[in-house]
Design a protein around this motif. Structure first.
Motif, PDB file in Angstrom:
ATOM      1  N   LEU A 161       0.832  -1.203   0.000  1.00  0.00           N
ATOM      2  CA  LEU A 161       0.000   0.000   0.000  1.00  0.00           C
ATOM      3  C   LEU A 161       0.867   1.253   0.000  1.00  0.00           C
ATOM      4  O   LEU A 161       0.532   2.244  -0.669  1.00  0.00           O
ATOM      5  CB  LEU A 161      -0.923  -0.006   1.224  1.00  0.00           C
ATOM      6  CG  LEU A 161      -1.966   1.112   1.296  1.00  0.00           C
ATOM      7  CD1 LEU A 161      -2.929   1.034   0.115  1.00  0.00           C
ATOM      8  CD2 LEU A 161      -2.733   1.042   2.610  1.00  0.00           C
ATOM      9  N   ILE A 183     -11.287   9.937   5.829  1.00  0.00           N
ATOM     10  CA  ILE A 183     -10.808   8.717   5.177  1.00  0.00           C
ATOM     11  C   ILE A 183      -9.553   9.007   4.378  1.00  0.00           C
ATOM     12  O   ILE A 183      -8.525   8.334   4.516  1.00  0.00           O
ATOM     13  CB  ILE A 183     -11.907   8.111   4.280  1.00  0.00           C
ATOM     14  CG1 ILE A 183     -13.118   7.702   5.107  1.00  0.00           C
ATOM     15  CG2 ILE A 183     -11.347   6.911   3.499  1.00  0.00           C
ATOM     16  CD1 ILE A 183     -14.296   7.237   4.275  1.00  0.00           C
ATOM     17  N   GLY A 186      -6.575   9.938   6.564  1.00  0.00           N
ATOM     18  CA  GLY A 186      -5.929   8.796   7.177  1.00  0.00           C
ATOM     19  C   GLY A 186      -5.058   8.016   6.202  1.00  0.00           C
ATOM     20  O   GLY A 186      -4.046   7.428   6.588  1.00  0.00           O
ATOM     21  N   LEU A 187      -5.444   8.010   4.923  1.00  0.00           N
ATOM     22  CA  LEU A 187      -4.681   7.284   3.921  1.00  0.00           C
ATOM     23  C   LEU A 187      -3.438   8.035   3.465  1.00  0.00           C
ATOM     24  O   LEU A 187      -2.426   7.413   3.105  1.00  0.00           O
ATOM     25  CB  LEU A 187      -5.561   7.006   2.698  1.00  0.00           C
ATOM     26  CG  LEU A 187      -6.573   5.875   2.815  1.00  0.00           C
ATOM     27  CD1 LEU A 187      -7.541   5.927   1.649  1.00  0.00           C
ATOM     28  CD2 LEU A 187      -5.855   4.526   2.845  1.00  0.00           C
ATOM     29  N   GLU A 190      -0.038   7.009   4.417  1.00  0.00           N
ATOM     30  CA  GLU A 190       0.227   5.581   4.244  1.00  0.00           C
ATOM     31  C   GLU A 190       0.455   5.167   2.800  1.00  0.00           C
ATOM     32  O   GLU A 190       0.759   3.997   2.533  1.00  0.00           O
ATOM     33  CB  GLU A 190      -0.947   4.776   4.810  1.00  0.00           C
ATOM     34  CG  GLU A 190      -1.313   5.119   6.253  1.00  0.00           C
ATOM     35  CD  GLU A 190      -0.174   4.844   7.216  1.00  0.00           C
ATOM     36  OE1 GLU A 190       0.609   3.907   6.948  1.00  0.00           O
ATOM     37  OE2 GLU A 190      -0.051   5.572   8.219  1.00  0.00           O
ATOM     38  N   GLU A 262      -6.468  -4.789   2.179  1.00  0.00           N
ATOM     39  CA  GLU A 262      -6.022  -3.779   3.139  1.00  0.00           C
ATOM     40  C   GLU A 262      -6.657  -2.430   2.850  1.00  0.00           C
ATOM     41  O   GLU A 262      -7.079  -1.716   3.768  1.00  0.00           O
ATOM     42  CB  GLU A 262      -4.497  -3.653   3.097  1.00  0.00           C
ATOM     43  CG  GLU A 262      -3.935  -2.649   4.092  1.00  0.00           C
ATOM     44  CD  GLU A 262      -2.424  -2.525   4.026  1.00  0.00           C
ATOM     45  OE1 GLU A 262      -1.870  -1.741   4.824  1.00  0.00           O
ATOM     46  OE2 GLU A 262      -1.793  -3.206   3.179  1.00  0.00           O
ATOM     47  N   LEU A 263      -6.761  -2.085   1.567  1.00  0.00           N
ATOM     48  CA  LEU A 263      -7.340  -0.792   1.209  1.00  0.00           C
ATOM     49  C   LEU A 263      -8.829  -0.748   1.528  1.00  0.00           C
ATOM     50  O   LEU A 263      -9.337   0.260   2.034  1.00  0.00           O
ATOM     51  CB  LEU A 263      -7.092  -0.513  -0.273  1.00  0.00           C
ATOM     52  CG  LEU A 263      -7.408   0.897  -0.777  1.00  0.00           C
ATOM     53  CD1 LEU A 263      -6.699   1.964   0.032  1.00  0.00           C
ATOM     54  CD2 LEU A 263      -7.047   1.010  -2.257  1.00  0.00           C
ATOM     55  N   ALA A 265     -10.334  -2.346   3.894  1.00  0.00           N
ATOM     56  CA  ALA A 265     -10.458  -2.229   5.350  1.00  0.00           C
ATOM     57  C   ALA A 265     -10.221  -0.804   5.838  1.00  0.00           C
ATOM     58  O   ALA A 265     -10.807  -0.382   6.839  1.00  0.00           O
ATOM     59  CB  ALA A 265      -9.470  -3.183   6.025  1.00  0.00           C
ATOM     60  N   ARG A 266      -9.397  -0.057   5.120  1.00  0.00           N
ATOM     61  CA  ARG A 266      -9.086   1.307   5.544  1.00  0.00           C
ATOM     62  C   ARG A 266     -10.133   2.328   5.117  1.00  0.00           C
ATOM     63  O   ARG A 266     -10.254   3.383   5.732  1.00  0.00           O
ATOM     64  CB  ARG A 266      -7.717   1.722   5.008  1.00  0.00           C
ATOM     65  CG  ARG A 266      -6.554   1.057   5.747  1.00  0.00           C
ATOM     66  CD  ARG A 266      -5.228   1.467   5.144  1.00  0.00           C
ATOM     67  NE  ARG A 266      -4.120   0.915   5.917  1.00  0.00           N
ATOM     68  CZ  ARG A 266      -3.437   1.594   6.820  1.00  0.00           C
ATOM     69  NH1 ARG A 266      -3.749   2.859   7.081  1.00  0.00           N
ATOM     70  NH2 ARG A 266      -2.431   1.030   7.463  1.00  0.00           N
ATOM     71  N   VAL A 267     -10.866   2.046   4.053  1.00  0.00           N
ATOM     72  CA  VAL A 267     -11.794   3.061   3.554  1.00  0.00           C
ATOM     73  C   VAL A 267     -13.252   2.773   3.889  1.00  0.00           C
ATOM     74  O   VAL A 267     -14.069   3.705   3.958  1.00  0.00           O
ATOM     75  CB  VAL A 267     -11.652   3.265   2.024  1.00  0.00           C
ATOM     76  CG1 VAL A 267     -10.220   3.595   1.668  1.00  0.00           C
ATOM     77  CG2 VAL A 267     -12.156   2.078   1.237  1.00  0.00           C
ATOM     78  N   GLU A 268     -13.616   1.512   4.092  1.00  0.00           N
ATOM     79  CA  GLU A 268     -15.027   1.178   4.262  1.00  0.00           C
ATOM     80  C   GLU A 268     -15.480   1.388   5.701  1.00  0.00           C
ATOM     81  O   GLU A 268     -14.798   0.977   6.633  1.00  0.00           O
ATOM     82  CB  GLU A 268     -15.277  -0.271   3.850  1.00  0.00           C
ATOM     83  CG  GLU A 268     -16.747  -0.606   3.689  1.00  0.00           C
ATOM     84  CD  GLU A 268     -16.923  -1.975   3.068  1.00  0.00           C
ATOM     85  OE1 GLU A 268     -17.525  -2.039   1.985  1.00  0.00           O
ATOM     86  OE2 GLU A 268     -16.477  -2.959   3.656  1.00  0.00           O
TER      87      GLU A 268
END
Length: 284
Positions: A161, A183, A186-187, A190, A262-263, A265-268
């Motif tokens: 990622l 959202i 937070g990304l 990363e 992984e993506l 899980a981070r956005v939904e």
């Protein structure tokens, strides 16, 4: 929870369907390009839609009329869903989903990221960029890649990622944007970087061709993504439907298999159930 979008092999008449899609997209693109070069007077009147910042122009509507005219001539028994016109029923069991101008705000501001998207739902589709002359097309045979101007394309396939160039987009409603902001914030630390192009169809075509590594957006409509998800699925990317939440509408995510989970899980949003964005209308 998100679920992968499963897309079957191209139908036996995929080449014919793509021919219709290309002719329709090029007709709309030629009209839009002429008006774009002519400036505000050629583009015509501009109207508000869902909010004061969600705009549609006479150029959008003229482009959709051009697409519908070709579909009516070549595929008279098929249903049609377009962003700017009424849904047209059909008897064949097939439905065309068209966005005559994806990236209207860019178009009105003289920016270059706008395109035409034409798809026979779940079967074949094209994204056409009139300014560059690039036509992205779904495969005509099972196992074949998507193409850009006839040349095979593929996603980049990053495995981490942190190495991904991520595309996204935002809604027009203030409350939805407020929910989207944390959202992407937070990304941002990363990933390699984030791009906001302003055209979901181009975001998807660019993921399919490796210009972006991954893309997600909440609030996309069927016409934004109908052609693009076919391109991405044929280019080795996973396509996931994203569930919304109390404020966020449903959405879409495409990414290489190594980072897709992984993506997601981070956005939904947590504890959400994903509706089917393919058949239920839900940003430019």
């Amino acid at each position: 929870m998100s679920r992968p979008l499963v897309i079957g092999p191209p139908p036996a008449d995929a080449e014919a369907l793509l021919g219709t899609a290309e002719r329709a997209a090029r007709a709309a693109g030629a009209m839009l390009l002429e008006r774009f070069a002519g400036g505000a007077d050629a583009i015509g009147q501009v109207y508000s839609k869902s909010t004061s910042t969600d705009l549609v122009s006479e150029a959008d509507m003229a482009a959709e009329r051009a697409i519908r005219a070709i579909l009516a001539e070549e595929r008279p028994d098929d249903a049609v869903m377009g962003e700017e016109g009424d849904d047209t029923p059909g008897t064949s069991g097939r439905r065309w989903i068209v966005d005559p101008l994806d990236g209207t705000i860019n178009y009105l501001y003289g920016l270059s990221a706008w395109c035409v998207s034409v798809a026979c739902e779940g079967l074949a589709g094209v994204v056409f960029d009139p300014l560059s002359g690039e036509l992205f097309a779904s495969p005509v045979t099972a196992g074949a890649p998507a193409t850009c101007n006839g040349a095979p394309i593929a996603g980049r396939g990053v495995s981490e990622l942190g190495q991904s160039l991520l595309g996204t987009g935002f809604g027009y409603d203030r409350e939805i944007r407020a929910a989207q902001a944390p959202i992407v914030a937070g990304l941002l630390p990363e990933v390699r970087d984030v791009r906001r192009i302003g055209s979901a169809a181009l975001d998807l075509a660019w993921c399919a061709s490796g210009r972006l590594d991954a893309y997600y957006e909440f609030g996309v409509k069927p016409w934004d993504i109908a052609a693009g998800v076919l391109l991405c699925a044929a280019s080795g990317l996973e396509v996931h439907e994203l569930a919304g939440g109390p404020v966020l509408p449903s959405g879409i995510l495409v990414a290489p298999p190594a980072i897709a989970g992984e993506l997601v899980a981070r956005v939904e949003p947590p504890d959400s159930a994903a509706p089917d964005v393919r058949s239920e209308p839900t940003s430019p």
